[in-house]
Every structure is written in structure tokens, then in C-alpha cells.
Design an enzyme around this catalytic site. Structure first.
Site, short mmCIF file in Angstrom:
data_model
loop_
_atom_site.label_atom_id
_atom_site.label_comp_id
_atom_site.label_asym_id
_atom_site.label_seq_id
_atom_site.Cartn_x
_atom_site.Cartn_y
_atom_site.Cartn_z
CB THR A 207 12.61 34.30 41.90
OG1 THR A 207 12.42 32.96 42.33
CG2 THR A 207 11.65 35.15 42.70
N GLY A 237 9.10 26.56 48.06
CA GLY A 237 10.29 27.40 48.26
C GLY A 237 10.00 28.56 49.20
CB THR A 257 15.81 36.09 43.72
OG1 THR A 257 16.20 35.08 42.78
CG2 THR A 257 16.82 37.22 43.68
N GLY A 258 16.97 33.38 45.02
CA GLY A 258 18.15 32.57 45.29
C GLY A 258 17.75 31.20 45.80
N GLY A 260 16.14 28.85 47.78
CA GLY A 260 14.99 29.00 48.67
C GLY A 260 15.16 28.39 50.04
N1 ASP Z 1 13.96 31.36 45.62
C1 ASP Z 1 13.36 30.58 44.57
C2 ASP Z 1 13.00 29.24 45.11
O1 ASP Z 1 13.78 28.65 45.81
C3 ASP Z 1 14.22 30.42 43.39
C4 ASP Z 1 14.93 31.66 42.97
O2 ASP Z 1 14.75 32.72 43.50
O3 ASP Z 1 15.76 31.58 42.08
O4 ASP Z 1 11.94 28.74 44.80
#
Ligand code: ASP
Length: 339
Positions: A207, A237, A257-258, A260
Site C-alpha cells: 500500500t 480493505g 499498511t498491512g 486490512g
Molecule cells: N492494508 C491493505 C489492504 O488490506 C494492504 C496493505 O497495506 O498491504 O487492503
């Protein structure tokens, strides 16, 4: 008598100094105020420290370029909102990151993009989910925020809204990159062989996001993503959910980020700002609370800035592409914990 009068003033002066100190340091015990500040991320996850040097340098260069874009805006007295939009737009255009061009593939082999932007000074926000043809989702999110009475559009309605604006449209395959495609293909088989692209952020996450404080004291946050590889089409997300992946108010601006689903369950971004406000905690303390007391190891990372220009960038994943700069000229770009 005179000395006595002066001495009796001391506790009063100390009392006012104490009050002044309290208001200056509110929510910010480790205050190191900066006139403007900017932090950004390009995704968190299992980023291998064995990444080849040439690729590592490409990431650093991408982060530096994006920082430079925001720096130019803020140094010239531009708004935090302009800074975060332009930084995220720059990262969306960089195929290394999972947003805009370079977005991951859905379960049916397409791209669905999410984005959000928020103005901390007014709580105005714009968000989109399930975009398929908008080149820069963050810019459309800004138009939603400024030109629509609503905050959040999804899928077909979001595409129709885009059609009423002048935003650039592209065919869905514009977002295709070979690396993301191979990552997706691998999810369709049981093949666990290590591919060159495993130096990227694992095969799930990624992200981009930016947060800023401008010289007028306004805060803003923006986030954009392709979501998670092989996500069910229609999956929403954390990124466009105001308060989960993106949040800004008068206290702090945060971009996540991570994973979701975990970030959403814990309404993570607004919890950081609220923890600061309700507990009179510093930005670092608030972020640490969410990462250690609410989320599980491996879940997420955040970048944030508070109203005094303090920056915090922390994650409980192995790495997070990130960088920051402020008016004092302090500039960093990092991927892993200890660099
Ligand atoms: N948070 C984002 C999602 O779940 C993905 C990410 O940040 O890597 O869509």
C-alpha cells in the site's frame, strides 16, 4: 519588602510556566516541534533483508523521489493536503509499489483499487473502493472530498462518479506488472518455490500512504492500495475506511499498511489519534499501543505526524518501506527496523 514581593511572585510565575508547558506539550511529551513535516510509506510486510542491492536501491530511490515531491510543496508553504495527494500520486505511478500501476491482482486476475484522503483541519474526507479504470485513485478521492456531498463511493458508482470528473482513465491492464502477475499466478498453484519477486513485500501486502503537517498547522493523510493479492473481488480493505487505514484530525494524521482486516477490526488509525487525545500520550506511545496491545505481530505498520511536527513510523512486520522529512532538514528513508 521588595525582595519579599519578588519571592512571592516566583510560585505564581512557576505556575504559569507550568500551564504554558502543559499546553505546549499536550499530547507530545517528547516535543521537538517542526514547522512542517512529512512521512510516507510504500507498504509493510515480510520484506527480506537479503533483497539484492540493486532492487534495494530502486526502492530507496522511489521513496526519496516521493519525499522530494512533498518537500517542494511544504517548503513553499503549500498545504498538507496538496503534499499528501501529490506524494501518493507519485507512489501510485511507481510500479514498484502496490497502488495504481503495480497494484496486485484479485482472485479473478484483475485490479481493484482503494484510496482515501482526509483533511485534519475540517475532518473532510473522500474515499473510494473497487476502482478499475482510474489512473490515480488518490486524486479522485480528493475530488470526492471537495466536490461531492458524500464521503465514500464504491464499485460501479465510483466509476460513474469518475466519469463526471476530468480524472484520467486507463484500461484495467494498465495496472498490470509482470511481477505482481507472477505473484498472483503462484497463489493459483501450490508451488512454494521462491521467486525473485519474493524480495518484495511477501506476496500479500503493500500500500502507499502519506501524512503531513503544513506551515499553517494543518494535518492531512492519504492512502492508496491495490489491496491484498488474490483478494475476493468486491473485498474492501482498511485503506478507504476513514478511521481504519486513513485518518487525520487536529491531533494527528495517520496512514496504515498491512493486513486490512486486522487494521479495520481495531479502527487503528483513529485509535492512535484518540489515544493521544484521551491519554495525553505522545504519538510514539499511541502508535506503540496499537501495534503491541491491539494488533498482533506481523499485522501492520503506520506512518503518522502530529500537530507539533513529530513523526512516528513503526511496524510489527519485518519491514516497511518508509521515509520522512521535516523543516529542520531531517530526512530518512528506511525499509527494515535497524538501519
Ligand atoms: N492494508 C491493505 C489492504 O488490506 C494492504 C496493505 O497495506 O498491504 O487492503
Amino acid at each position: 519588602m521588595k525582595i519579599y514581593t519578588r519571592l512571592s511572585l516566583i510560585p505564581i510565575l512557576l505556575f504559569f510556566a507550568f500551564l504554558y508547558g502543559c499546553s505546549d506539550n499536550q499530547n507530545n511529551p517528547g516535543n521537538t516541534s517542526a514547522e512542517w513535516a512529512l512521512a510516507l510509506h510504500g507498504g509493510a510486510g515480510t520484506i527480506s533483508p537479503n533483497m539484492p542491492d540493486s532492487l534495494r536501491e530502486q526502492y530507496y530511490e522511489g521513496l526519496r523521489l516521493a519525499l522530494r515531491v512533498g518537500e517542494i510543496v511544504l517548503r513553499e508553504g503549500g498545504s498538507a493536503l496538496d503534499a499528501v495527494e501529490l506524494v501518493v500520486k507519485n507512489l501510485e505511478d511507481n510500479p514498484l509499489f502496490n497502488a495504481g500501476r503495480g497494484a496486485v491482482f484479485t482472485i479473478d486476475g484483475k485490479h481493484e483499487l482503494d484510496a482515501a484522503i482526509m483533511d485534519g483541519s475540517t475532518l473532510a474526507a473522500g474515499a473510494l473502493t473497487g476502482l478499475t479504470t482510474v489512473k490515480n485513485p488518490v486524486s479522485l478521492a480528493r475530488i470526492v472530498m471537495e466536490e461531492s456531498p458524500h464521503i465514500f463511493f464504491s464499485g460501479q458508482g465510483a466509476e460513474e462518479f469518475a466519469g463526471q470528473t476530468g480524472v484520467e482513465r486507463v484500461p484495467n491492464h494498465y495496472f498490470h506488472t509482470d511481477i505482481r502477475h507472477r505473484q498472483w499466478q503462484r497463489t493459483q498453484t501450490d508451488d512454494a518455490t521462491l521467486l525473485p519477486e519474493d524480495w518484495l513485500e511477501g506476496d500479500k501486502y503493500g500500500t502507499v500512504g502519506a501524512v503531513a503537517l503544513d506551515t499553517n498547522g494543518n494535518l492531512a493523510a492519504a492512502t492508496s492500495t491495490g489491496g491484498m493479492t488474490n483478494k475476493q473481488f468486491g473485498r474492501v480493505g482498511d485503506v478507504p475506511i476513514i478511521g481504519s487505514g486513513t485518518f487525520a484530525n487536529h491531533i494527528a494524521a495517520i496512514s496504515a499498511t498491512g493486513w486490512g482486516e486486522q487494521i479495520m477490526r481495531n479502527v487503528s488509525a483513529s485509535t492512535i489519534a484518540n489515544y493521544m487525545e484521551f491519554r495525553n500520550a505522545s504519538l510514539d506511545e499511541a502508535m506503540n499501543f496499537v501495534l503491541t496491545e491491539r494488533l498482533n505481530p506481523g499485522d501492520a505498520g503506520f506512518v503518522a505526524v502530529d500537530r507539533s511536527g513529530n513523526i512516528s513510523m513503526q511496524m510489527n512486520t519485518l519491514g516497511m518501506y518508509r521515509g520522512s522529512i521535516n523543516s529542520r532538514g531531517e530526512r530518512v528513508v528506511m525499509i527494515w527496523e535497524n538501519e
